[in-house]
Design a protein around this motif. Structure first.
Motif, short mmCIF file in Angstrom:
data_model
loop_
_atom_site.label_atom_id
_atom_site.label_comp_id
_atom_site.label_asym_id
_atom_site.label_seq_id
_atom_site.Cartn_x
_atom_site.Cartn_y
_atom_site.Cartn_z
N TRP A 6 -52.70 10.14 36.73
CA TRP A 6 -52.70 9.14 35.68
C TRP A 6 -53.53 7.93 36.08
O TRP A 6 -53.49 7.48 37.23
N TYR A 7 -54.26 7.45 35.11
CA TYR A 7 -54.97 6.19 35.21
C TYR A 7 -54.54 5.35 34.02
O TYR A 7 -54.03 5.88 33.03
N ARG A 8 -54.75 4.05 34.09
CA ARG A 8 -54.38 3.20 32.97
C ARG A 8 -55.45 2.13 32.74
O ARG A 8 -56.18 1.75 33.65
N GLN A 9 -55.47 1.67 31.50
CA GLN A 9 -56.42 0.64 31.13
C GLN A 9 -55.75 -0.36 30.20
O GLN A 9 -55.31 0.02 29.10
N ALA A 10 -55.68 -1.58 30.64
CA ALA A 10 -55.15 -2.67 29.84
C ALA A 10 -56.30 -3.35 29.10
O ALA A 10 -57.45 -3.26 29.54
N PRO A 11 -56.02 -4.03 27.99
CA PRO A 11 -57.09 -4.70 27.24
C PRO A 11 -57.88 -5.65 28.13
O PRO A 11 -57.31 -6.48 28.84
N GLY A 12 -59.20 -5.51 28.07
CA GLY A 12 -60.06 -6.42 28.83
C GLY A 12 -60.16 -6.11 30.31
O GLY A 12 -60.80 -6.87 31.05
N LYS A 13 -59.54 -5.02 30.74
CA LYS A 13 -59.57 -4.67 32.16
C LYS A 13 -60.18 -3.29 32.37
O LYS A 13 -60.25 -2.48 31.45
N GLN A 14 -60.58 -3.04 33.61
CA GLN A 14 -61.13 -1.73 33.94
C GLN A 14 -60.01 -0.71 34.10
O GLN A 14 -58.86 -1.05 34.42
N TYR B 128 -45.82 14.96 35.84
CA TYR B 128 -44.92 13.96 35.28
C TYR B 128 -45.11 12.66 36.04
O TYR B 128 -45.37 12.65 37.24
N LEU B 129 -44.95 11.57 35.32
CA LEU B 129 -44.97 10.25 35.95
C LEU B 129 -43.69 9.54 35.58
O LEU B 129 -43.51 9.15 34.42
N GLN B 130 -42.81 9.39 36.55
CA GLN B 130 -41.58 8.63 36.35
C GLN B 130 -41.86 7.18 36.67
O GLN B 130 -42.24 6.86 37.80
N MET B 131 -41.67 6.32 35.69
CA MET B 131 -41.96 4.90 35.85
C MET B 131 -40.66 4.11 35.77
O MET B 131 -40.00 4.12 34.73
N ASN B 132 -40.32 3.47 36.86
CA ASN B 132 -39.11 2.66 36.93
C ASN B 132 -39.47 1.20 37.16
O ASN B 132 -40.59 0.88 37.56
N SER B 133 -38.51 0.34 36.92
CA SER B 133 -38.69 -1.10 37.13
C SER B 133 -39.97 -1.59 36.46
O SER B 133 -40.77 -2.30 37.08
N LEU B 134 -40.14 -1.21 35.22
CA LEU B 134 -41.38 -1.55 34.52
C LEU B 134 -41.49 -3.05 34.29
O LEU B 134 -40.49 -3.74 34.06
N ARG B 135 -42.74 -3.50 34.34
CA ARG B 135 -43.06 -4.92 34.19
C ARG B 135 -44.02 -5.09 33.02
O ARG B 135 -44.74 -4.15 32.67
N PRO B 136 -44.07 -6.28 32.44
CA PRO B 136 -45.03 -6.50 31.34
C PRO B 136 -46.46 -6.16 31.74
O PRO B 136 -47.23 -5.67 30.90
N GLU B 137 -46.81 -6.38 33.00
CA GLU B 137 -48.17 -6.08 33.43
C GLU B 137 -48.46 -4.58 33.55
O GLU B 137 -49.60 -4.18 33.81
N ASP B 138 -47.45 -3.74 33.36
CA ASP B 138 -47.66 -2.31 33.30
C ASP B 138 -48.13 -1.86 31.92
O ASP B 138 -48.47 -0.69 31.72
N THR B 139 -48.12 -2.78 30.97
CA THR B 139 -48.57 -2.46 29.62
C THR B 139 -50.04 -2.04 29.63
O THR B 139 -50.90 -2.77 30.14
N ALA B 140 -50.30 -0.86 29.09
CA ALA B 140 -51.65 -0.32 29.10
C ALA B 140 -51.66 1.01 28.36
O ALA B 140 -50.59 1.55 28.03
N VAL B 141 -52.85 1.52 28.14
CA VAL B 141 -52.99 2.91 27.71
C VAL B 141 -53.09 3.75 28.98
O VAL B 141 -53.91 3.48 29.85
#
Length: 123
Positions: free
Chosen positions: A36-44, A83-96
């Motif tokens: 998995w990779y992710r991309q937030a608005p305005g970021k690489q 599968y990607l189990q994501m715990n303790s999520l933070r607002p900065e984890d917001t992304a596609v």
């Protein structure tokens, strides 16, 4: 070409959990990496996590610094699914979040990407 189908994204409150799934259409490589990779608005686009299958390094995982200790990647080789189990999520984890399959054959690398799934962490 390997087709990837992602699922599991959505809206979650800070501190919550989500699990993403990525199913590959077929297995045509004896050695490959999915992750998995992710991309937030305005970021690489950045690395989240990968896991290798096949060869002597099969099972090797790699995590981005920002998710180490909070996210866990796993695989089901029989289902060609990671599968990607994501715990303790933070607002900065917001992304596609994008699933990637990288097949290895000899010296050649073959990349396939999924369409992406939105993860939003907000109260």
């Amino acid at each position: 070409q390997v087709q990837l189908v992602e699922s599991g994204g959505g809206l979650v409150q800070p501190g919550g959990s989500l699990r993403l799934s990525c199913a590959a259409s077929r297995s045509i490589f004896s050695i490959y990496t999915m992750g998995w990779y992710r991309q937030a608005p305005g970021k690489q686009r950045e690395l989240v996590a990968t896991i290798r299958s096949g060869g002597v390094t099969g099972g090797t995982t790699n995590y981005g610094d920002s998710v180490q200790g909070r996210f866990t990647i796993s695989r089901d080789n029989a289902k060609n699914t990671v599968y990607l189990q994501m715990n303790s999520l933070r607002p900065e984890d917001t992304a596609v979040y994008y699933c990637k399959h990288q097949g290895l054959r000899g010296a050649n690398v073959y990349d396939s990407w999924g369409q992406g799934t939105q993860v939003t962490v907000s109260s």
